[in-house]
Design a protein around this motif. Structure first.
Motif, short mmCIF file in Angstrom:
data_model
loop_
_atom_site.label_atom_id
_atom_site.label_comp_id
_atom_site.label_asym_id
_atom_site.label_seq_id
_atom_site.Cartn_x
_atom_site.Cartn_y
_atom_site.Cartn_z
N ILE A 195 0.84 -1.21 0.00
CA ILE A 195 0.00 0.00 0.00
C ILE A 195 0.87 1.25 0.00
O ILE A 195 0.64 2.17 -0.79
CB ILE A 195 -0.97 -0.01 1.20
N ASN A 196 1.86 1.28 0.85
CA ASN A 196 2.70 2.47 0.96
C ASN A 196 3.63 2.63 -0.23
O ASN A 196 3.87 3.76 -0.68
CB ASN A 196 3.46 2.44 2.29
N LEU A 197 4.13 1.53 -0.78
CA LEU A 197 4.91 1.63 -2.01
C LEU A 197 4.03 2.11 -3.16
O LEU A 197 4.48 2.85 -4.03
CB LEU A 197 5.55 0.28 -2.35
N GLY A 198 2.75 1.70 -3.16
CA GLY A 198 1.81 2.17 -4.18
C GLY A 198 1.58 3.67 -4.11
O GLY A 198 1.50 4.34 -5.15
N ILE A 199 1.49 4.20 -2.91
CA ILE A 199 1.32 5.65 -2.74
C ILE A 199 2.53 6.38 -3.32
O ILE A 199 2.38 7.32 -4.11
CB ILE A 199 1.15 6.00 -1.24
N LEU A 200 3.71 5.91 -2.95
CA LEU A 200 4.93 6.56 -3.44
C LEU A 200 5.11 6.35 -4.94
O LEU A 200 5.51 7.27 -5.66
CB LEU A 200 6.14 6.02 -2.67
N GLY A 201 4.79 5.15 -5.42
CA GLY A 201 4.89 4.87 -6.84
C GLY A 201 3.94 5.72 -7.66
O GLY A 201 4.29 6.19 -8.74
N GLY A 202 2.74 5.91 -7.17
CA GLY A 202 1.77 6.76 -7.86
C GLY A 202 2.28 8.19 -8.01
O GLY A 202 2.10 8.82 -9.05
N MET A 203 2.92 8.68 -6.95
CA MET A 203 3.50 10.03 -7.02
C MET A 203 4.66 10.06 -7.99
O MET A 203 4.77 11.01 -8.80
CB MET A 203 3.96 10.46 -5.62
N ALA A 204 5.53 9.06 -7.95
CA ALA A 204 6.70 9.03 -8.83
C ALA A 204 6.29 8.97 -10.30
O ALA A 204 6.94 9.59 -11.15
CB ALA A 204 7.59 7.84 -8.49
N ARG A 205 5.22 8.24 -10.61
CA ARG A 205 4.74 8.12 -11.99
C ARG A 205 3.91 9.32 -12.43
O ARG A 205 3.57 9.45 -13.60
CB ARG A 205 3.89 6.86 -12.15
N GLY A 206 3.53 10.16 -11.51
CA GLY A 206 2.68 11.30 -11.84
C GLY A 206 1.21 10.95 -11.88
O GLY A 206 0.38 11.77 -12.26
N ALA A 207 0.85 9.73 -11.49
CA ALA A 207 -0.55 9.32 -11.47
C ALA A 207 -1.29 9.95 -10.29
O ALA A 207 -2.52 10.08 -10.33
CB ALA A 207 -0.66 7.79 -11.38
N VAL A 208 -0.54 10.32 -9.27
CA VAL A 208 -1.07 10.98 -8.09
C VAL A 208 -0.23 12.22 -7.86
O VAL A 208 1.00 12.18 -7.98
CB VAL A 208 -0.97 10.04 -6.84
N GLU A 209 -0.88 13.32 -7.53
CA GLU A 209 -0.14 14.55 -7.28
C GLU A 209 0.78 14.38 -6.06
O GLU A 209 0.39 13.80 -5.05
CB GLU A 209 -1.12 15.71 -7.03
#
Length: 151
Positions: A40-54
């Motif tokens: 879950i936490n890697l997903g949060i950080l990954g989403g930010m790194a990919r630009g999928a999440v601000e």
């Protein structure tokens, strides 16, 4: 009298087996739970790194802090011998883990070090998250390639 003692011994054996299985189930759930928290936490950080999440510095820091927290969990009670994929259903842990436990623990330590680096990088900006994630991913892969059965 012999029949009574034999019956008591049988009941005691069955009771201790049931108690062990219950404890074993708790350990398996705990270790799988920690991996879910990591995902879950890697997903949060990954989403930010990919630009999928601000990028959100506070959320990135909380996710990194959680990863560090998980890395500090004592692993020994979560990995009882015989809780591998050849012995039970519901796990992908290979029996080789128990043959090379020092290596497994070294790899877990590498994850902890990478999580600490992520903790430092997370609040510095989105551009720092990607490289830190790459390093964390490498530590996960090192253990998975050696000690986890493929899907």
């Amino acid at each position: 009298m012999k029949k009574t003692l034999t019956l008591l011994a049988a009941v005691a054996t069955l009771g201790s087996t049931a108690a062990y299985a219950q404890d074993f189930e708790a350990q398996l759930k705990a270790r799988q739970g920690q991996f879910r928290i990591m995902a879950i936490n890697l997903g949060i950080l990954g989403g930010m790194a990919r630009g999928a999440v601000e990028y959100d510095a506070e959320a990135a820091q909380a996710a990194a802090d959680s990863l560090v927290g998980v890395s500090m969990v004592n692993q020994a009670p979560l990995w009882p011998e015989g809780s591998d994929s050849m012995s039970i259903d519901g796990t992908r842990a290979m029996p080789a883990m128990w043959e090379n436990l020092p290596d497994v623990l070294e790899k877990w330590g590498a994850f902890g070090a990478a999580a600490a680096e992520m903790q430092t990088a997370a609040a510095t900006g989105v551009e720092a998250i990607g490289p830190a994630l790459g390093k964390m991913g490498g530590t996960c892969k090192a253990c998975h390639d050696t000690y986890r059965t493929p899907e």
